[in-house]
Design a protein around this motif. Structure first.
Motif, mmCIF file in Angstrom:
data_model
loop_
_atom_site.group_PDB
_atom_site.id
_atom_site.type_symbol
_atom_site.label_atom_id
_atom_site.label_comp_id
_atom_site.label_asym_id
_atom_site.label_seq_id
_atom_site.Cartn_x
_atom_site.Cartn_y
_atom_site.Cartn_z
ATOM 1 N N ASN A 47 -2.038 7.737 -11.456
ATOM 2 C CA ASN A 47 -0.746 7.820 -10.763
ATOM 3 C C ASN A 47 -0.256 9.263 -10.664
ATOM 4 O O ASN A 47 0.284 9.671 -9.630
ATOM 5 N N GLU A 48 -0.443 10.045 -11.723
ATOM 6 C CA GLU A 48 -0.040 11.456 -11.685
ATOM 7 C C GLU A 48 -0.809 12.210 -10.605
ATOM 8 O O GLU A 48 -0.231 12.963 -9.822
ATOM 9 N N VAL A 49 -2.127 12.000 -10.572
ATOM 10 C CA VAL A 49 -2.955 12.690 -9.580
ATOM 11 C C VAL A 49 -2.572 12.246 -8.168
ATOM 12 O O VAL A 49 -2.509 13.063 -7.243
ATOM 13 N N ALA A 50 -2.291 10.958 -7.993
ATOM 14 C CA ALA A 50 -1.902 10.461 -6.672
ATOM 15 C C ALA A 50 -0.599 11.111 -6.210
ATOM 16 O O ALA A 50 -0.483 11.505 -5.045
ATOM 17 N N ASN A 53 -6.443 6.980 0.569
ATOM 18 C CA ASN A 53 -6.214 5.797 -0.258
ATOM 19 C C ASN A 53 -6.991 4.601 0.287
ATOM 20 O O ASN A 53 -7.544 3.804 -0.467
ATOM 21 N N THR A 54 -7.058 4.474 1.596
ATOM 22 C CA THR A 54 -7.819 3.383 2.206
ATOM 23 C C THR A 54 -9.309 3.558 1.939
ATOM 24 O O THR A 54 -10.002 2.590 1.610
ATOM 25 N N ILE A 55 -9.791 4.785 2.052
ATOM 26 C CA ILE A 55 -11.199 5.046 1.755
ATOM 27 C C ILE A 55 -11.496 4.727 0.291
ATOM 28 O O ILE A 55 -12.550 4.180 -0.045
ATOM 29 N N LYS A 56 -10.561 5.051 -0.591
ATOM 30 C CA LYS A 56 -10.726 4.746 -2.016
ATOM 31 C C LYS A 56 -10.898 3.243 -2.223
ATOM 32 O O LYS A 56 -11.744 2.798 -3.006
ATOM 33 N N ILE A 90 -8.219 -4.207 4.503
ATOM 34 C CA ILE A 90 -8.249 -2.749 4.405
ATOM 35 C C ILE A 90 -7.727 -2.115 5.689
ATOM 36 O O ILE A 90 -6.915 -1.184 5.654
ATOM 37 N N PHE A 91 -8.172 -2.612 6.829
ATOM 38 C CA PHE A 91 -7.719 -2.073 8.109
ATOM 39 C C PHE A 91 -6.217 -2.309 8.285
ATOM 40 O O PHE A 91 -5.492 -1.426 8.762
ATOM 41 N N GLY A 92 -5.733 -3.468 7.876
ATOM 42 C CA GLY A 92 -4.304 -3.758 7.960
ATOM 43 C C GLY A 92 -3.485 -2.835 7.081
ATOM 44 O O GLY A 92 -2.412 -2.358 7.480
ATOM 45 N N THR A 93 -3.989 -2.550 5.886
ATOM 46 C CA THR A 93 -3.302 -1.624 4.986
ATOM 47 C C THR A 93 -3.244 -0.229 5.586
ATOM 48 O O THR A 93 -2.221 0.451 5.522
ATOM 49 N N LEU A 94 -4.365 0.190 6.183
ATOM 50 C CA LEU A 94 -4.399 1.497 6.827
ATOM 51 C C LEU A 94 -3.387 1.564 7.976
ATOM 52 O O LEU A 94 -2.598 2.509 8.072
ATOM 53 N N LEU A 95 -3.389 0.548 8.843
ATOM 54 C CA LEU A 95 -2.450 0.540 9.966
ATOM 55 C C LEU A 95 -1.004 0.524 9.492
ATOM 56 O O LEU A 95 -0.145 1.209 10.045
#
Length: 112
Positions: free
Chosen positions: A47-50, A66-69, A97-102
């Motif tokens: 969380n700190e790094v993010a 984040n999506t790639i992760k 994943i695509f929905g999260t990205l959008l």
């Protein structure tokens, strides 16, 4: 800090579960405590790094990263645990994943 909240939500059900896990011989009390502490510390560090990364890069770049992760975690889990993925689970994961990205991209666009 969150121990009172955990006790309020979960109660003390984790104590018998931990004892049962120790009784199986899979872990000692010390090794289980160490693993729990390391898990909490790694999540805190993540969380700190993010948050540090979010402060250094564009929010859209962060959302894409984040999506790639998420994709990397799913693929690594499938490989590490040798979990077969059906066509339906591949399609479902892709849509999620695509929905999260959008959603991330839309939320960042609406903030501008």
């Amino acid at each position: 800090i969150l121990i009172p909240l955990m006790l309020a939500v979960e109660g003390t059900a984790f104590i018998p579960a931990a004892k049962a896990l120790i009784d199986t011989g899979a872990f000692t009390a010390k090794s289980l405590s160490t693993l729990l502490a390391l898990g909490g510390a790694s999540y805190y560090a993540y969380n700190e790094v993010a948050f540090l990364a979010l402060g250094k890069v564009n929010p859209v770049t962060h959302a894409v990263g984040n999506t790639i992760k998420r994709v990397v975690i799913i693929v690594a889990s499938v490989i590490a645990f040798k979990t077969p993925m059906s066509t339906g689970s591949i399609i479902g994961s892709s849509v999620a994943i695509f929905g999260t990205l959008l959603y991330s991209l839309a939320m960042n666009a609406s903030k501008k």
